[in-house]
Structure formats: C-alpha cells, structure tokens
Design a protein around this motif. Structure first.
Motif, PDB file in Angstrom:
ATOM      1  N   ASP A   1      -3.756  78.620 -21.518  1.00  0.00           N
ATOM      2  CA  ASP A   1      -4.577  77.898 -22.495  1.00  0.00           C
ATOM      3  C   ASP A   1      -4.127  76.452 -22.646  1.00  0.00           C
ATOM      4  OD1 ASP A   1      -2.269  79.318 -23.686  1.00  0.00           O
ATOM      5  OD2 ASP A   1      -2.854  78.273 -25.513  1.00  0.00           O
ATOM      6  N   LEU A   2      -2.884  76.159 -22.250  1.00  0.00           N
ATOM      7  CA  LEU A   2      -2.387  74.786 -22.331  1.00  0.00           C
ATOM      8  C   LEU A   2      -3.190  73.839 -21.430  1.00  0.00           C
ATOM      9  CD1 LEU A   2       1.481  75.372 -22.276  1.00  0.00           C
ATOM     10  CD2 LEU A   2       0.089  74.684 -24.233  1.00  0.00           C
ATOM     11  N   LEU A   3      -3.794  74.365 -20.376  1.00  0.00           N
ATOM     12  CA  LEU A   3      -4.564  73.540 -19.450  1.00  0.00           C
ATOM     13  C   LEU A   3      -5.965  73.240 -19.956  1.00  0.00           C
ATOM     14  CD1 LEU A   3      -3.749  75.417 -16.102  1.00  0.00           C
ATOM     15  CD2 LEU A   3      -2.649  73.335 -16.964  1.00  0.00           C
ATOM     16  N   CYS A   4      -6.426  73.985 -20.955  1.00  0.00           N
ATOM     17  CA  CYS A   4      -7.846  73.997 -21.306  1.00  0.00           C
ATOM     18  C   CYS A   4      -8.203  73.030 -22.434  1.00  0.00           C
ATOM     19  CB  CYS A   4      -8.270  75.402 -21.705  1.00  0.00           C
ATOM     20  SG  CYS A   4      -7.935  76.645 -20.426  1.00  0.00           S
ATOM     21  N   GLY A   5      -9.270  72.265 -22.210  1.00  0.00           N
ATOM     22  CA  GLY A   5      -9.792  71.425 -23.276  1.00  0.00           C
ATOM     23  C   GLY A   5     -10.533  72.247 -24.300  1.00  0.00           C
ATOM     24  N   THR A   6     -11.157  73.333 -23.841  1.00  0.00           N
ATOM     25  CA  THR A   6     -11.871  74.271 -24.716  1.00  0.00           C
ATOM     26  C   THR A   6     -11.478  75.686 -24.343  1.00  0.00           C
ATOM     27  OG1 THR A   6     -13.809  72.857 -25.101  1.00  0.00           O
ATOM     28  CG2 THR A   6     -14.140  75.217 -25.297  1.00  0.00           C
ATOM     29  N   VAL A   7     -11.269  76.520 -25.352  1.00  0.00           N
ATOM     30  CA  VAL A   7     -11.062  77.949 -25.127  1.00  0.00           C
ATOM     31  C   VAL A   7     -12.255  78.686 -25.727  1.00  0.00           C
ATOM     32  CG1 VAL A   7      -9.740  79.984 -25.801  1.00  0.00           C
ATOM     33  CG2 VAL A   7      -8.557  77.941 -24.994  1.00  0.00           C
ATOM     34  N   MET A   8     -12.910  79.499 -24.911  1.00  0.00           N
ATOM     35  CA  MET A   8     -14.063  80.291 -25.354  1.00  0.00           C
ATOM     36  C   MET A   8     -13.674  81.772 -25.341  1.00  0.00           C
ATOM     37  SD  MET A   8     -17.919  80.400 -23.699  1.00  0.00           S
ATOM     38  CE  MET A   8     -18.178  78.645 -23.974  1.00  0.00           C
ATOM     39  N   VAL A   9     -13.677  82.376 -26.518  1.00  0.00           N
ATOM     40  CA  VAL A   9     -13.315  83.789 -26.640  1.00  0.00           C
ATOM     41  C   VAL A   9     -14.577  84.619 -26.832  1.00  0.00           C
ATOM     42  CG1 VAL A   9     -12.127  85.514 -28.039  1.00  0.00           C
ATOM     43  CG2 VAL A   9     -11.028  83.323 -27.582  1.00  0.00           C
ATOM     44  N   VAL A  10     -14.731  85.650 -26.028  1.00  0.00           N
ATOM     45  CA  VAL A  10     -15.838  86.595 -26.179  1.00  0.00           C
ATOM     46  C   VAL A  10     -15.317  87.766 -27.010  1.00  0.00           C
ATOM     47  CG1 VAL A  10     -17.580  87.980 -25.013  1.00  0.00           C
ATOM     48  CG2 VAL A  10     -16.671  85.921 -23.908  1.00  0.00           C
ATOM     49  N   GLY A  11     -15.940  87.987 -28.172  1.00  0.00           N
ATOM     50  CA  GLY A  11     -15.434  89.008 -29.083  1.00  0.00           C
ATOM     51  C   GLY A  11     -16.495  89.998 -29.525  1.00  0.00           C
ATOM     52  N   VAL A  12     -16.039  91.138 -29.991  1.00  0.00           N
ATOM     53  CA  VAL A  12     -16.910  92.137 -30.614  1.00  0.00           C
ATOM     54  C   VAL A  12     -16.325  92.466 -31.985  1.00  0.00           C
ATOM     55  CG1 VAL A  12     -17.753  93.166 -28.479  1.00  0.00           C
ATOM     56  CG2 VAL A  12     -15.649  94.015 -29.486  1.00  0.00           C
ATOM     57  N   SER A  13     -17.195  92.724 -32.947  1.00  0.00           N
ATOM     58  CA  SER A  13     -16.742  92.997 -34.306  1.00  0.00           C
ATOM     59  C   SER A  13     -16.241  94.427 -34.475  1.00  0.00           C
ATOM     60  CB  SER A  13     -17.883  92.732 -35.304  1.00  0.00           C
ATOM     61  OG  SER A  13     -18.335  91.401 -35.211  1.00  0.00           O
ATOM     62  N   ASP A  14     -16.818  95.362 -33.708  1.00  0.00           N
ATOM     63  CA  ASP A  14     -16.499  96.783 -33.850  1.00  0.00           C
ATOM     64  C   ASP A  14     -15.737  97.277 -32.618  1.00  0.00           C
ATOM     65  OD1 ASP A  14     -16.358  99.465 -34.353  1.00  0.00           O
ATOM     66  OD2 ASP A  14     -18.512  99.769 -34.639  1.00  0.00           O
ATOM     67  N   PRO A  15     -14.482  97.680 -32.777  1.00  0.00           N
ATOM     68  CA  PRO A  15     -13.697  98.189 -31.642  1.00  0.00           C
ATOM     69  C   PRO A  15     -14.330  99.395 -30.966  1.00  0.00           C
ATOM     70  CG  PRO A  15     -12.282  97.747 -33.542  1.00  0.00           C
ATOM     71  CD  PRO A  15     -13.688  97.654 -34.020  1.00  0.00           C
ATOM     72  N   LYS A  16     -15.108 100.186 -31.709  1.00  0.00           N
ATOM     73  CA  LYS A  16     -15.757 101.355 -31.123  1.00  0.00           C
ATOM     74  C   LYS A  16     -16.746 100.942 -30.037  1.00  0.00           C
ATOM     75  CE  LYS A  16     -15.391 104.346 -35.205  1.00  0.00           C
ATOM     76  NZ  LYS A  16     -16.153 105.120 -36.218  1.00  0.00           N
ATOM     77  N   VAL A  17     -17.425  99.815 -30.245  1.00  0.00           N
ATOM     78  CA  VAL A  17     -18.363  99.302 -29.244  1.00  0.00           C
ATOM     79  C   VAL A  17     -17.620  98.961 -27.964  1.00  0.00           C
ATOM     80  CG1 VAL A  17     -19.949  97.415 -28.694  1.00  0.00           C
ATOM     81  CG2 VAL A  17     -19.967  98.435 -30.985  1.00  0.00           C
ATOM     82  N   GLN A  18     -16.450  98.373 -28.119  1.00  0.00           N
ATOM     83  CA  GLN A  18     -15.621  98.000 -26.973  1.00  0.00           C
ATOM     84  C   GLN A  18     -15.223  99.233 -26.170  1.00  0.00           C
ATOM     85  OE1 GLN A  18     -12.117  95.899 -28.171  1.00  0.00           O
ATOM     86  NE2 GLN A  18     -11.464  95.439 -26.086  1.00  0.00           N
ATOM     87  N   MET A  19     -14.787 100.277 -26.853  1.00  0.00           N
ATOM     88  CA  MET A  19     -14.371 101.511 -26.178  1.00  0.00           C
ATOM     89  C   MET A  19     -15.550 102.167 -25.466  1.00  0.00           C
ATOM     90  SD  MET A  19     -11.106 102.188 -26.483  1.00  0.00           S
ATOM     91  CE  MET A  19     -11.081 103.964 -26.255  1.00  0.00           C
ATOM     92  N   GLU A  20     -16.707 102.198 -26.129  1.00  0.00           N
ATOM     93  CA  GLU A  20     -17.893 102.817 -25.530  1.00  0.00           C
ATOM     94  C   GLU A  20     -18.310 102.076 -24.261  1.00  0.00           C
ATOM     95  OE1 GLU A  20     -20.779 102.787 -28.633  1.00  0.00           O
ATOM     96  OE2 GLU A  20     -19.815 104.405 -29.769  1.00  0.00           O
ATOM     97  N   ARG A  21     -18.274 100.749 -24.313  1.00  0.00           N
ATOM     98  CA  ARG A  21     -18.639  99.951 -23.134  1.00  0.00           C
ATOM     99  C   ARG A  21     -17.670 100.185 -21.988  1.00  0.00           C
ATOM    100  NH1 ARG A  21     -19.835  94.216 -26.215  1.00  0.00           N
ATOM    101  NH2 ARG A  21     -21.956  94.707 -26.944  1.00  0.00           N
ATOM    102  N   LEU A  22     -16.390 100.281 -22.295  1.00  0.00           N
ATOM    103  CA  LEU A  22     -15.390 100.473 -21.256  1.00  0.00           C
ATOM    104  C   LEU A  22     -15.565 101.814 -20.561  1.00  0.00           C
ATOM    105  CD1 LEU A  22     -12.890  99.625 -19.716  1.00  0.00           C
ATOM    106  CD2 LEU A  22     -11.491 100.477 -21.605  1.00  0.00           C
ATOM    107  N   ARG A  23     -15.775 102.867 -21.326  1.00  0.00           N
ATOM    108  CA  ARG A  23     -15.905 104.196 -20.720  1.00  0.00           C
ATOM    109  C   ARG A  23     -17.235 104.354 -19.979  1.00  0.00           C
ATOM    110  NH1 ARG A  23     -13.963 109.366 -23.614  1.00  0.00           N
ATOM    111  NH2 ARG A  23     -13.736 109.849 -21.405  1.00  0.00           N
ATOM    112  N   LYS A  24     -18.233 103.601 -20.422  1.00  0.00           N
ATOM    113  CA  LYS A  24     -19.514 103.622 -19.709  1.00  0.00           C
ATOM    114  C   LYS A  24     -19.389 102.874 -18.388  1.00  0.00           C
ATOM    115  CE  LYS A  24     -24.417 102.474 -20.237  1.00  0.00           C
ATOM    116  NZ  LYS A  24     -25.448 101.884 -21.143  1.00  0.00           N
ATOM    117  N   ARG A  25     -18.629 101.780 -18.394  1.00  0.00           N
ATOM    118  CA  ARG A  25     -18.440 100.977 -17.190  1.00  0.00           C
ATOM    119  C   ARG A  25     -17.524 101.655 -16.194  1.00  0.00           C
ATOM    120  NH1 ARG A  25     -15.008  95.602 -17.666  1.00  0.00           N
ATOM    121  NH2 ARG A  25     -13.348  97.111 -17.210  1.00  0.00           N
ATOM    122  N   ASP A  26     -16.410 102.226 -16.692  1.00  0.00           N
ATOM    123  CA  ASP A  26     -15.415 102.887 -15.842  1.00  0.00           C
ATOM    124  C   ASP A  26     -15.360 104.366 -16.206  1.00  0.00           C
ATOM    125  OD1 ASP A  26     -14.901 100.372 -14.823  1.00  0.00           O
ATOM    126  OD2 ASP A  26     -13.170 100.025 -16.090  1.00  0.00           O
ATOM    127  N   ALA A  27     -16.293 105.115 -15.640  1.00  0.00           N
ATOM    128  CA  ALA A  27     -16.443 106.524 -16.009  1.00  0.00           C
ATOM    129  C   ALA A  27     -15.225 107.368 -15.655  1.00  0.00           C
ATOM    130  CB  ALA A  27     -17.691 107.101 -15.344  1.00  0.00           C
TER     131      ALA A  27
END
Length: 275
Positions: free
Chosen positions: A144-170
């Motif tokens: 991050d020291l190299l970056c003029g801008t840091v863009m973070v992609v986030g989700v509000s609900d951790p459950k959504v993150q888990m569901e997406r991961l298991r759907k992507r990597d069955a």
C-alpha cells in the motif's frame, strides 16, 4: 502514473471489480498478483523448487498426478502444485499453519514483488495515467506504500462472503472456507484502514458489494469519480512528461503513505492497550 491498489478479502468481489476497471470506459491495465504468484511457482522455477523442498516431505498430495499426452506419467519436477492441498497446509489460525503460511510467503512474495516492479515500469514508460495493482493482502504485504489510492472491495455481511466462496469453490468444506476467510483478514478492518488514509482525498475509497453486479458497477463509478477528481488525467500526463517532477511527487507520496501507516499502527497499539 497513479497506482490504484485494489484489495479486499476473499470472495468479496475483488476480481469482478478488477474486470470492470479493465474494460471500457476505464480500460485500466491490471497487475494481478494472484496471476503473478501462480507464474513464479510454475514447475522449473526457483519458487516451485523451494515449495516442493519444504512442503513435499510432509504433504504427500502436494503435486498433481498430471500425465503426458502419450499416457506416461510426468516426472515430479514437471508436475504442477496441488493448490487445494497446499491451501490446507497454510490457511488457518493454528500456530503450525501460521508458520507454514509465513514460510510460503517468504518464498513467493519476493519473486512477486520483482515482477510487479517490472510491470509498473512497463506501464509507466508506455504513458498510462493509472494502473490497478490487484493485491489480496495489500496492507499486510506493505505494498500500500506504493499506492496513491487504495480501493477496498467490502461486504457488510460476512455470511454473504462465505456463501459466495463456497459457491465459487465447491470443493471447499465449511471449515476450509472459514479458514481462508480468516487468513485474508477482516473485511471491516481493511475498510477502516482505507478510510483512515482519507476518503475526501481519495487516498482510500471503499466499493461495497452487497448487491448484484449492476449495483457493483454503480459503486465502481462512484469510486472512480472520486479518484479522477483527486488525480485528473492531465496531472498524470504532466508527471510523465516532466520526469523530475514525477520522481519528486512519487517520493512525496511514499512519505505520506509511510506517515499514514505509522499513524494507523500507533492507533492500533492504543486500541489494543485499552482492551
């Protein structure tokens, strides 16, 4: 040239944002460290040999049972890494897995950095006004020291993150999925760190991915409007045309990022001291 550091935890939609930024109307070049990390551990590379030497004796399924077109088996030196097997060795919160993950990082990260620097120089010479540096562990690696801008992609609900991961990597079990999410850090923490860099100055912007792709595209548009306002294209061109000014601005940016990093670490220590 503006370096946009793109990060987020696993299954938050970082790859989708990367594909959006690489397409019109943005058409930004992408330096994907995941792809580079795969390249530097291909069979025959020093990284591959180091991983096999360390993990091979205690991980019987470390290499895939690949075969040649004529039906004969490949020699061990030509067999690709079995990434799920390696992932089970390094993802998790136990001390043993943390130690193995640290060793893997010491093997892979230096080689990845070299390739990143080569790519940045290439795009700078070609006159691009901005480039996207796609790094899952951007803060953790210090890039991050190299970056003029840091863009973070986030989700509000951790459950959504888990569901997406298991759907992507069955192939992942619930435990494996949870270990991978924990190993890449808390999304909330990354969002807070990006905001600490400065939302108004666009040093840190957050793209929320709680809905469908249409909503995500709207979030990317909003974020890029902030970025363009902070670093207009004419400014990037001027830095490219006048190299001494570009070098001076790059050093100033590095200093600001270092100061912000120290400030964040100090705040974290103070928070932990109060617990």
């Amino acid at each position: 040239m503006l370096i946009i550091g793109l990060t987020g935890s696993i299954a938050t939609g970082k790859s989708t944002v990367s594909s959006i930024l690489s397409a019109a109307p943005y058409s930004l070049p992408i330096i994907d460290t995941d792809l580079i990390a795969r390249k530097v551990v291909e069979p025959g590379t020093p990284g591959y040999k180091a991983i096999v030497n360390y993990f091979g004796p205690t991980t019987p399924d470390l290499l895939l049972p690949a075969s040649n077109p004529n039906g004969t088996s490949d020699s061990d030196s030509n067999r690709p890494l079995n990434r799920p097997a390696l992932g089970r060795r390094v993802f998790g919160t136990t001390e043993a897995r943390k130690r193995d993950r640290a060793i893997l990082n010491k093997i892979v990260h230096p080689a990845v950095r070299r390739e990143v620097y080569k790519a940045l120089l290439y795009y700078y010479v070609r006159g691009h006004w901005a480039v996207v540096l796609d790094v899952p562990l951007l803060f953790e690696s210090g890039m991050d020291l190299l970056c003029g801008t840091v863009m973070v992609v986030g989700v509000s609900d951790p459950k959504v993150q888990m569901e997406r991961l298991r759907k992507r990597d069955a192939h992942l079990s619930a435990e494996d999925a949870e270990n991978r999410v924990r190993s890449q850090g808390d999304v909330k923490g990354k969002v807070e760190r990006a905001e600490y860099r400065g939302v108004k100055s666009a040093r840190g912007v957050v793209v929320w991915n709680d809905g469908d792709k249409g909503e995500l595209e709207g979030e990317v548009q909003r974020a890029m409007r902030l970025v363009r306002k902070s670093t207009p294209q004419w400014w990037a061109w001027m830095l490219w045309l006048v190299p001494p000014v570009g070098v001076a601005v790059a050093m100033w940016n590095l200093g600001v990022n270092f100061w912000l990093k120290r400030g964040w670490e100090k705040r974290e220590r103070e928070v932990k001291a109060k617990l």
